[in-house]
Design an enzyme around this catalytic site. Structure first.
Site, PDB file in Angstrom:
ATOM      1  N   CYS A  62       0.836  -1.198   0.000  1.00  0.00           N
ATOM      2  CA  CYS A  62       0.000   0.000   0.000  1.00  0.00           C
ATOM      3  C   CYS A  62       0.880   1.260   0.000  1.00  0.00           C
ATOM      4  CB  CYS A  62      -0.901  -0.007   1.236  1.00  0.00           C
ATOM      5  SG  CYS A  62       0.001   0.139   2.777  1.00  0.00           S
ATOM      6  N   ALA A  65       3.213   1.630   2.834  1.00  0.00           N
ATOM      7  CA  ALA A  65       4.406   0.775   2.677  1.00  0.00           C
ATOM      8  C   ALA A  65       5.430   1.465   1.776  1.00  0.00           C
ATOM      9  CB  ALA A  65       4.025  -0.582   2.103  1.00  0.00           C
ATOM     10  N   ARG A  96      13.078  -5.038   5.635  1.00  0.00           N
ATOM     11  CA  ARG A  96      13.765  -4.763   4.371  1.00  0.00           C
ATOM     12  C   ARG A  96      15.293  -4.769   4.457  1.00  0.00           C
ATOM     13  NH1 ARG A  96      12.175  -2.711  -0.410  1.00  0.00           N
ATOM     14  NH2 ARG A  96      13.498  -0.885  -0.287  1.00  0.00           N
ATOM     15  N   HIS A 195       5.501   6.180  -2.779  1.00  0.00           N
ATOM     16  CA  HIS A 195       6.835   6.715  -3.103  1.00  0.00           C
ATOM     17  C   HIS A 195       6.702   8.177  -3.531  1.00  0.00           C
ATOM     18  CE1 HIS A 195       7.579   2.348  -4.625  1.00  0.00           C
ATOM     19  NE2 HIS A 195       7.859   2.419  -3.340  1.00  0.00           N
TER      20      HIS A 195
HETATM   21  S1  SF4 Z   1      -1.119  -1.745   5.987  1.00  0.00           S
HETATM   22 FE1  SF4 Z   1      -2.131  -0.106   7.165  1.00  0.00          FE
HETATM   23  S2  SF4 Z   1      -1.885   1.720   5.893  1.00  0.00           S
HETATM   24 FE2  SF4 Z   1      -1.517  -0.050   4.538  1.00  0.00          FE
HETATM   25  S3  SF4 Z   1      -3.546  -0.542   3.615  1.00  0.00           S
HETATM   26 FE3  SF4 Z   1      -3.325  -1.807   5.480  1.00  0.00          FE
HETATM   27  S4  SF4 Z   1      -4.336  -0.573   7.080  1.00  0.00           S
HETATM   28 FE4  SF4 Z   1      -3.897   0.825   5.377  1.00  0.00          FE
END
Ligand code: SF4
Length: 494
Positions: A62, A65, A96, A195
């Site tokens: 996402c 991330a 990572r 990014h």
């Molecule tokens: S990891 Fe957290 S920020 Fe990313 S989509 Fe899931 S809930 Fe949303």
């Protein structure tokens, strides 16, 4: 298996698509292509950066991330708050392998997880007060931090918290950079937008805020910044060695083992060197526009691409640096020739399929070729068409290109193409290993590395040989094949 013809590869794509309902088939067909080196633009053959289909297995991440996990997280002397519920930060923490030098918890914080740990109450009443309180606690507990970034998780955007106001207030109170990043996970179609958002936050809250300030060091005509190297397993260190040996001075590393001061100093360099184009091209383009700093993409995987890149970088500078590049190439020649002599006979003719992120689906092709291997299929998790434009010429004709490939498609391609080695991520690793296929985790280097630079090439070659020629693969009993054969045997004996 002999190389596939264009017709065979096309037929394979059609066969794999056959299982989908009509609409899904139409959609996925746009993301699967047969490579054609004669094309200049990939949009003639492949579509990318689109929403994944519901119901298929995608390995994308996402936006949070992309910002916290990739761009901001490795800035080691800042504290990055995963703002929202505890899970997003905890499950992405330290995965990572961004190596750094420093004392964790004292002056560096890379592997720690800082979270505002949202609960129902924060969702209902808002989390701004809590965020402000956390920043005061951080200052008390970790006074040597050089700044704070606020990495928004999904709920922050949904409840409309004003993290920019909190950041401005905290900045005045603590006198250090406090950067709000609106990288809520739901934004965009993958980590890629994260990014971009992270790059924009650096532009607005770091570079702009630092304009007009003096540098603490003397500027030289050979100052460069390494951008988009996250120091996985020490990659940036291996790259930096070569650049410094050729006479350049690396004054900033973004963002592996990097600091906020290095980011602030970057607008004074003579050239920006971009390794991961996908995740950092935005800030390089901004610095080109605003500060007239040129940038180039380089590739430090395998001796052919390293030499090409060193010469390309040197061409921006004077004869001293150009001679320096030649010296570096000559200095390491005996070392990389010996690596090739040792491993090429063991790896020649082996075929590889890749499916990775950022730059690797194209950048590692040359390193495999240096060892006599061939990449017969490649694809990006979150690539855009400018990534595929750069891939067409690197891949052979009639090889497979797959964008945001689904779990099903990847397995079917592998069954038909029968590569000798797969390089992909942790989610694919155990599926293919259970199928008895040699596999390398090409995001974190499977706990190895570095793979950049001449030293990294020796490790890369060893790892590929160790994986591919490991006798364990002959011992693997594919579980579902065993179950099938058992069932046949039972039926036959009944
Ligand atoms: S990891 Fe957290 S920020 Fe990313 S989509 Fe899931 S809930 Fe949303």
């Amino acid at each position: 298996m002999a190389a596939m013809t264009r017709e065979e590869t096309e037929a394979l794509i059609q066969e794999v698509l056959e299982v989908y309902p009509e609409q899904a088939k139409k959609d996925r067909a746009k993301h699967l292509a047969v490579n054609d080196q004669s094309l200049e633009k990939s949009n003639k053959c492949i579509t990318s950066n689109r929403k994944s289909l519901p119901g298929v297995m995608t390995i994308r991440g996402c936006a949070y991330a992309g910002s916290k996990g990739v761009v901001w997280g490795p800035i080691k002397d800042m504290i990055h708050i995963s703002h929202g519920p505890v899970g997003c930060g905890q499950y992405s923490r330290a995965g990572r392998r961004n190596y750094y030098v420093g004392t964790t918890g004292v002056n560096t914080f890379g592997t720690m997880n800082f979270t505002s740990d949202f609960t129902e109450k924060d969702i209902v009443f808002g989390g701004d007060k809590k965020l402000a309180k956390i920043m005061n606690e951080i200052e008390e507990l970790f006074p040597l931090n050089k700044g704070i970034s606020i990495q928004s998780e999904c709920p922050i955007g949904l409840i409309g918290d004003d993290i920019e106001a909190v950041a401005k207030k905290a900045n005045k109170e603590i006198g250090k950079p406090v950067v709000p990043v609106r990288c809520e996970g739901f934004r965009g179609v993958s980590q890629s937008l994260g990014h971009h958002i992270a790059n924009d936050a650096i532009r607005d809250w770091v570079l702009d805020n630092n304009e007009g300030k003096e540098t603490a060091y003397e500027i030289s005509p050979y100052d460069v910044a390494v951008i988009g190297d996250y120091n996985i397993g020490g990659d940036a260190w291996a790259s930096r060695t070569l650049l410094e040996e050729m006479g350049l001075r690396v004054v900033a590393q973004w963002s592996g083992d990097g600091t906020i001061a290095e980011m602030e100093n970057t607008p004074r360099v003579k050239l920006n060197l971009i390794h991961c184009y996908r995740s950092m091209n935005y800030i390089a383009r901004h610095m080109e526009e605003k500060y007239s700093i040129p940038w180039i993409e380089y590739n430090f995987f395998g001796p052919t691409k390293i030499a090409e890149s060193l010469r390309k970088i040197a061409a921006f500078f004077d004869e001293t640096i150009q001679a320096g590049a030649e010296k570096v190439i000559a200095k390491y020649q005996a070392e990389y020739d010996a690596v090739i002599a040792k491993y090429k006979p063991r790896l020649t003719g082996k075929r590889v399929m890749l499916y990775v992120g950022g730059l690797r689906p194209r950048h590692v092709i040359g390193a495999y070729e240096d060892l006599g291997m061939e990449v017969v299929g490649t694809g990006y998790e979150f690539g855009h068409n400018d990534d595929y434009d750069r891939t067409i010429k690197e891949m052979g004709n009639a090889t497979l290109l797959y964008d945001d490939v689904t779990g099903y498609e990847f397995e079917e391609f592998v069954k038909k193409v029968q590569p000798d080695l797969i390089g992909s991520g942790i989610k694919e690793k155990y599926i293919f290993q259970k199928m008895g296929i040699p596999f390398r985790q090409m995001h974190s280097w499977d706990y190895s590395g570095p793979y950049h630079g001449y030293d990294g090439f020796a490790i890369f070659a060893r790892d590929m040989d160790m994986t591919l020629n490991n006798p364990c693969w002959k011992q693997v009993k594919v579980p579902w094949k065993t179950a099938e054969s058992d069932a046949v045997a039972v039926a036959a004996s009944a």
